[in-house]
Design a protein around this motif. Structure first.
Motif, short mmCIF file in Angstrom:
data_model
loop_
_atom_site.label_atom_id
_atom_site.label_comp_id
_atom_site.label_asym_id
_atom_site.label_seq_id
_atom_site.Cartn_x
_atom_site.Cartn_y
_atom_site.Cartn_z
N GLN A 97 0.84 -1.21 0.00
CA GLN A 97 0.00 0.00 0.00
C GLN A 97 0.87 1.25 0.00
N LEU A 98 1.94 1.24 0.77
CA LEU A 98 2.86 2.38 0.79
C LEU A 98 3.48 2.60 -0.58
N ALA A 99 3.80 1.52 -1.27
CA ALA A 99 4.37 1.63 -2.61
C ALA A 99 3.35 2.26 -3.56
N ARG A 100 2.09 1.86 -3.47
CA ARG A 100 1.03 2.45 -4.30
C ARG A 100 0.86 3.94 -4.02
N LEU A 101 0.90 4.29 -2.74
CA LEU A 101 0.75 5.69 -2.34
C LEU A 101 1.94 6.52 -2.83
N ASP A 102 3.14 5.96 -2.70
CA ASP A 102 4.34 6.65 -3.16
C ASP A 102 4.27 6.89 -4.67
N GLU A 103 3.81 5.88 -5.40
CA GLU A 103 3.68 6.02 -6.85
C GLU A 103 2.66 7.10 -7.21
N ALA A 104 1.54 7.12 -6.50
CA ALA A 104 0.51 8.13 -6.77
C ALA A 104 1.02 9.54 -6.46
N LEU A 105 1.76 9.69 -5.37
CA LEU A 105 2.35 10.99 -5.02
C LEU A 105 3.36 11.43 -6.09
N THR A 106 4.19 10.50 -6.51
CA THR A 106 5.21 10.81 -7.52
C THR A 106 4.57 11.23 -8.83
N LEU A 107 3.57 10.47 -9.29
CA LEU A 107 2.91 10.80 -10.55
C LEU A 107 2.18 12.14 -10.47
N ALA A 108 1.48 12.39 -9.37
CA ALA A 108 0.76 13.66 -9.22
C ALA A 108 1.73 14.83 -9.25
N SER A 109 2.85 14.69 -8.56
CA SER A 109 3.84 15.78 -8.53
C SER A 109 4.51 15.96 -9.89
N ARG A 110 4.86 14.87 -10.53
CA ARG A 110 5.53 14.93 -11.83
C ARG A 110 4.61 15.53 -12.89
N ASP A 111 3.35 15.12 -12.91
CA ASP A 111 2.41 15.58 -13.93
C ASP A 111 2.05 17.06 -13.78
N THR A 112 1.92 17.52 -12.54
CA THR A 112 1.43 18.88 -12.32
C THR A 112 2.55 19.90 -12.08
N GLY A 113 3.71 19.44 -11.65
CA GLY A 113 4.77 20.38 -11.28
C GLY A 113 4.58 20.92 -9.87
N LEU A 114 3.51 20.50 -9.21
CA LEU A 114 3.27 20.87 -7.81
C LEU A 114 3.77 19.71 -6.96
N GLU A 115 4.05 19.99 -5.70
CA GLU A 115 4.48 18.92 -4.80
C GLU A 115 3.29 18.55 -3.91
N PHE A 116 2.90 17.30 -3.99
CA PHE A 116 1.81 16.80 -3.14
C PHE A 116 2.41 16.09 -1.95
N SER A 117 1.83 16.34 -0.79
CA SER A 117 2.33 15.74 0.45
C SER A 117 1.13 15.29 1.28
N ILE A 118 1.31 14.17 1.98
CA ILE A 118 0.23 13.66 2.83
C ILE A 118 0.73 13.58 4.26
N TYR A 119 -0.10 14.07 5.18
CA TYR A 119 0.16 13.93 6.61
C TYR A 119 -0.99 13.12 7.19
N LEU A 120 -0.65 12.11 7.95
CA LEU A 120 -1.65 11.27 8.59
C LEU A 120 -1.38 11.28 10.08
N GLY A 121 -2.27 11.88 10.85
CA GLY A 121 -2.08 11.94 12.30
C GLY A 121 -2.96 13.02 12.91
N GLU A 122 -2.74 13.24 14.20
CA GLU A 122 -3.52 14.22 14.94
C GLU A 122 -3.22 15.64 14.46
N LEU A 123 -4.26 16.46 14.40
CA LEU A 123 -4.10 17.85 13.99
C LEU A 123 -4.39 18.83 15.12
N GLY A 124 -4.92 18.34 16.23
CA GLY A 124 -5.20 19.21 17.37
C GLY A 124 -6.62 19.73 17.37
#
Length: 152
Positions: free
Chosen positions: A37-64
């Motif tokens: 699953q982490l490999a799939r997520l990494d691939e999706a992040l890489t493709l989204a960033s490469r295609d758009t020129g924007l950097e996509f980042s995911i945070y999973l955890g408490e936000l307060g």
């Protein structure tokens, strides 16, 4: 020592000492995702960033208590490069999804597009599909942002 049968992986050294090899088992990942699953997520992040020129980042955890402020604070830690970052902050325990876009990313990913992606993610999360929701949301945001205008 002669006549003694050694276990597999054992050997008698020149000094007469018995040396035994033991199998190393790395600890299993303790997060919510499998390695695949982490490999799939990494691939999706890489493709989204490469295609758009924007950097996509995911945070999973408490936000307060103030999830928006927590997500914006995380985005602020990115410094100057944060202008081109889209941060997807998910707090499953608090049942909150926040999307924070930098100034450049905001021009390419309108609020409406981000909201539609969040709605899609939440629908998947409700079905218990955290990884599928994240990947689907990334793809939707990437589609909304469009191709990298600076690409050759």
């Amino acid at each position: 020592m002669e006549g003694t049968e050694l276990q597999p992986g054992a050997a008698v050294t020149a000094s007469g000492r018995v040396s035994v090899a033991q199998m190393y088992e790395p600890p299993a990942p303790s997060g919510p995702f499998t390695t695949a699953q982490l490999a799939r997520l990494d691939e999706a992040l890489t493709l989204a960033s490469r295609d758009t020129g924007l950097e996509f980042s995911i945070y999973l955890g408490e936000l307060g208590d103030d999830s928006r402020a927590g997500a914006e604070s995380l985005h602020d830690t990115l410094g100057p490069r944060g202008d081109e970052v889209v941060l997807i902050a998910v707090s499953p325990g608090e049942r909150v999804v926040e999307v924070v876009t930098g100034s450049e990313a905001m021009q390419r990913l309108p609020d409406r597009g981000a909201k539609l992606a969040v709605m899609s993610m939440v629908a998947s999360f409700k079905e218990g599909d955290l990884i599928g929701g994240l990947i689907s949301g990334l793809r939707m945001m990437s589609d909304q942002a469009g191709r990298d205008p600076h690409a050759d």
